[in-house]
Design a protein around this motif. Structure first.
Motif, short mmCIF file in Angstrom:
data_model
loop_
_atom_site.label_atom_id
_atom_site.label_comp_id
_atom_site.label_asym_id
_atom_site.label_seq_id
_atom_site.Cartn_x
_atom_site.Cartn_y
_atom_site.Cartn_z
N GLY A 412 51.70 -45.56 -114.82
CA GLY A 412 52.20 -44.85 -115.99
C GLY A 412 51.75 -43.41 -116.00
N GLY A 413 52.40 -42.61 -116.84
CA GLY A 413 52.01 -41.22 -117.04
C GLY A 413 51.47 -41.03 -118.45
N ASP A 414 50.48 -40.16 -118.59
CA ASP A 414 49.90 -39.99 -119.92
C ASP A 414 50.75 -39.12 -120.84
N ARG A 415 51.87 -38.56 -120.34
CA ARG A 415 52.78 -37.79 -121.17
C ARG A 415 54.11 -38.53 -121.40
N ASP A 416 54.14 -39.80 -121.08
CA ASP A 416 55.38 -40.58 -121.17
C ASP A 416 55.60 -41.03 -122.62
N LEU A 417 56.71 -40.58 -123.22
CA LEU A 417 57.09 -41.05 -124.55
C LEU A 417 58.11 -42.18 -124.49
N SER A 418 58.84 -42.30 -123.39
CA SER A 418 59.84 -43.36 -123.28
C SER A 418 59.17 -44.72 -123.18
N THR A 419 58.15 -44.81 -122.36
CA THR A 419 57.37 -46.05 -122.20
C THR A 419 55.89 -45.67 -122.21
N PRO A 420 55.32 -45.38 -123.36
CA PRO A 420 53.94 -44.89 -123.43
C PRO A 420 52.95 -45.90 -122.87
N TYR A 421 51.82 -45.40 -122.38
CA TYR A 421 50.90 -46.29 -121.68
C TYR A 421 50.27 -47.34 -122.60
N GLU A 422 50.37 -47.19 -123.89
CA GLU A 422 49.92 -48.26 -124.78
C GLU A 422 50.67 -49.56 -124.48
N VAL A 423 51.97 -49.44 -124.18
CA VAL A 423 52.77 -50.62 -123.82
C VAL A 423 52.27 -51.20 -122.50
N LEU A 424 51.96 -50.34 -121.55
CA LEU A 424 51.46 -50.79 -120.25
C LEU A 424 50.21 -51.63 -120.41
N TYR A 425 49.26 -51.16 -121.21
CA TYR A 425 48.02 -51.91 -121.40
C TYR A 425 48.27 -53.23 -122.11
N GLN A 426 49.19 -53.25 -123.07
CA GLN A 426 49.53 -54.51 -123.72
C GLN A 426 50.09 -55.50 -122.71
N GLN A 427 50.94 -55.01 -121.82
CA GLN A 427 51.57 -55.89 -120.84
C GLN A 427 50.56 -56.40 -119.83
N ALA A 428 49.58 -55.60 -119.51
CA ALA A 428 48.57 -56.01 -118.53
C ALA A 428 47.85 -57.28 -118.95
N ALA A 429 47.78 -57.53 -120.25
CA ALA A 429 47.08 -58.72 -120.73
C ALA A 429 47.76 -60.02 -120.30
N SER A 430 49.05 -59.95 -119.94
CA SER A 430 49.77 -61.16 -119.53
C SER A 430 49.80 -61.33 -118.02
N MET A 431 49.00 -60.55 -117.30
CA MET A 431 49.04 -60.57 -115.83
C MET A 431 47.70 -60.99 -115.25
N HIS A 432 47.76 -61.41 -114.01
CA HIS A 432 46.57 -61.83 -113.29
C HIS A 432 45.97 -60.63 -112.57
N ASP A 433 44.89 -60.09 -113.08
CA ASP A 433 44.13 -59.03 -112.42
C ASP A 433 45.00 -57.88 -111.92
N PRO A 434 45.75 -57.22 -112.81
CA PRO A 434 46.61 -56.11 -112.35
C PRO A 434 45.80 -54.87 -112.02
N GLN A 435 46.31 -54.06 -111.13
CA GLN A 435 45.76 -52.74 -110.87
C GLN A 435 46.49 -51.75 -111.76
N ILE A 436 45.76 -50.88 -112.47
CA ILE A 436 46.36 -49.95 -113.41
C ILE A 436 46.04 -48.52 -112.98
N VAL A 437 47.07 -47.68 -112.92
CA VAL A 437 46.90 -46.27 -112.58
C VAL A 437 47.67 -45.45 -113.61
N ILE A 438 46.96 -44.60 -114.36
CA ILE A 438 47.57 -43.67 -115.31
C ILE A 438 47.44 -42.28 -114.71
N VAL A 439 48.56 -41.59 -114.55
CA VAL A 439 48.59 -40.30 -113.87
C VAL A 439 48.52 -39.18 -114.91
N PRO A 440 47.48 -38.35 -114.88
CA PRO A 440 47.38 -37.25 -115.84
C PRO A 440 48.52 -36.25 -115.67
#
Length: 465
Positions: A412-440
């Motif tokens: 994800g990108g930290d300037r993304d308004l279409s799919t903000p990273y808050e959604v990404l972190y919520q989705q990570a909770a339903s996954m098995h050990d995901p790798q997360i990268v937020i690009v400044p």
């Protein structure tokens, strides 16, 4: 605006031809179909792609109705790189929208993913209702272009629904998931590595839920949750304050753009218009240059600069032909896939507006700040589906379903308004050990558009493990 317009022109060429891409064994063709009968006849008409002859194109025949009740077939364009014996198999890149084709972006994505293409065969296809087979709704296309949020005319909605007719129900994500499994079989019946951006991330997750044994890895860029998009956008609305303040700090502005946005919306009731502008403007400038000043002046009663930004985005950014992003397909898919305040597309039309209004009345300022509740219930995609004809909806995975235990990269990108990273972190909770990268400093569609190479490098490292 001259320099910004130049940047927009470059960014909107995200699927333009990129010269000079060199790949191993171009044009080597497709693998034989493991079972042509099961695969809807396999991939036919294999030849060099007309606009990118170093790749091989063909057509995959799929049933219009995967349930078999309605006759007819669709021809979906498919493109592949060479390297049919790639040791890590097929990498299927899924584009966004819904409504964006894949084949026109083959050369672009092959260039972006070149470091992994000795190990993978890259595959892209035009999802049903896109590209050369785009669903055509001229009025809706004119009103919305490439936007999810712009408010269309009610007549445009009615004309689109009438043009698509009862066959609109065959353009849901569930139908695309079934198409992908036919494509997988036609490619050689191997597991797929899926790389999905935006809506493509939703398709990738839905495929993984439906066919867990057929997935090797998942790259999810600018994540849409597997439950579907939120028609009220209750993650993006408050995320606007974070994004604008971060951009303001990065550029040294001295105002509070979030507070000015809230004051502007209170004063003019124009939350949907401003959100639509900001969501488009991130593609032009992830630092939102000029936006804090325009909002500050609008909050004080001077709207000229804000209106100029709104007009610029509408005229220069959110424009797209149906072949580039079909609003007909976009509407058919979202209305079939989504749950709204009134329920689903199977809910009688007569009661939907009242249910939406009850939702607006229940929303609080805290849920929607720096916008207002009317913004949350007035977004274009919601209003399209508010008036969409009643239709049976496909079954969807249960909310408690977890993705298969395969490696997953969330990007994800930290300037993304279409799919903000808050959604990404919520989705990570339903996954098995995901790798997360937020690009400044990155906005929507990290692999395609981010100037910072951090996200693309994370994809290379992940895919080559």
């Amino acid at each position: 605006m001259t320099s910004t317009r130049g940047r927009v022109a470059a960014l909107l060429g995200a699927f333009a031809v990129v010269a000079g891409t060199t790949l191993a064994t171009p044009g080597a063709g497709f693998a034989a179909t493991a079972d042509p009968a099961r695969a809807g006849g396999g991939i036919t008409g294999q030849a060099p792609c007309p606009d990118a002859p170093e790749f091989t194109c063909g057509t995959l025949a799929v049933p219009l109705d995967h349930r078999g009740a309605t006759p007819g077939t669709l021809g979906l364009r498919v493109a592949v790189t060479g390297n049919t014996t790639a040791p890590k198999g097929d990498l299927l890149f899924l584009t966004g929208g819904p409504g964006q084709p894949g084949v026109p972006g083959m050369r672009r994505m092959a260039g972006k993913l070149e470091p992994v293409l000795k190990d993978y065969r890259l595959v892209m296809f035009d999802q049903r209702g896109t590209g050369q087979g785009a669903l055509q709704c001229p009025g809706l296309q004119e009103d919305m272009g490439s936007s999810d949020i712009a408010v269309p005319r009610r007549q445009s909605i009615a004309d689109c629904a009438a043009a698509l007719g009862p066959n609109a129900r065959f353009y849901s994500t569930a139908d695309t998931v079934a198409d992908i499994d036919l494509l997988r079989r036609a490619l050689g019946d191997r597991r797929l590595t899926l790389d999905g951006v935006s809506y493509g991330s939703f398709v990738a997750q839905r495929y993984a839920l439906a066919h867990p044994a057929h997935v090797a890895r998942l790259v999810l860029d600018s994540v849409v949750p597997q439950q579907g998009y939120d028609p009220l956008d209750l993650a993006a609305l408050p995320a606007t304050a974070r994004v604008l303040r971060a951009a303001c700090q990065a550029t040294g502005c001295t105002t509070d753009p979030a507070a000015d946005l809230a004051a502007t919306v209170r004063r003019y009731g124009n939350g949907v218009q401003v959100l639509s502008m900001l969501t488009g403007y991130e593609f032009a400038d992830p630092n939102f240059g000029g936006v804090p000043e325009a909002l500050h002046e609008a909050a004080a009663g001077q709207t000229a600069k804000l209106q100029a930004l709104v007009d610029f985005v509408h005229q220069e950014v959110d424009t797209a032909s149906a072949e580039e992003l079909s609003q007909g397909l976009h509407s058919a898919a979202l209305c079939a896939d989504s749950r709204f305040p009134w329920g689903t597309a199977d809910t009688p039309v007569a009661g939907r507006a009242a249910a939406l209004e009850r939702t607006r009345q229940r929303l609080t300022a805290e849920q929607t700040w720096p916008y207002d509740p009317a913004t949350a219930t007035g977004l274009g995609s919601t209003l399209v589906c508010l008036d969409w004809p009643r239709e049976q909806v496909p079954p969807v995975p249960s909310a408690h379903h977890r993705l298969p235990d395969v490696p997953v990269l969330l990007l994800g990108g930290d300037r993304d308004l279409s799919t903000p990273y808050e959604v990404l972190y919520q989705q990570a909770a339903s996954m098995h050990d995901p790798q997360i990268v937020i690009v400044p400093g990155a906005a929507h569609s990290v692999q395609n558009r981010a100037e910072n190479p951090m996200g693309r490098q994370a994809v290379y490292d992940f895919l080559l493990k």
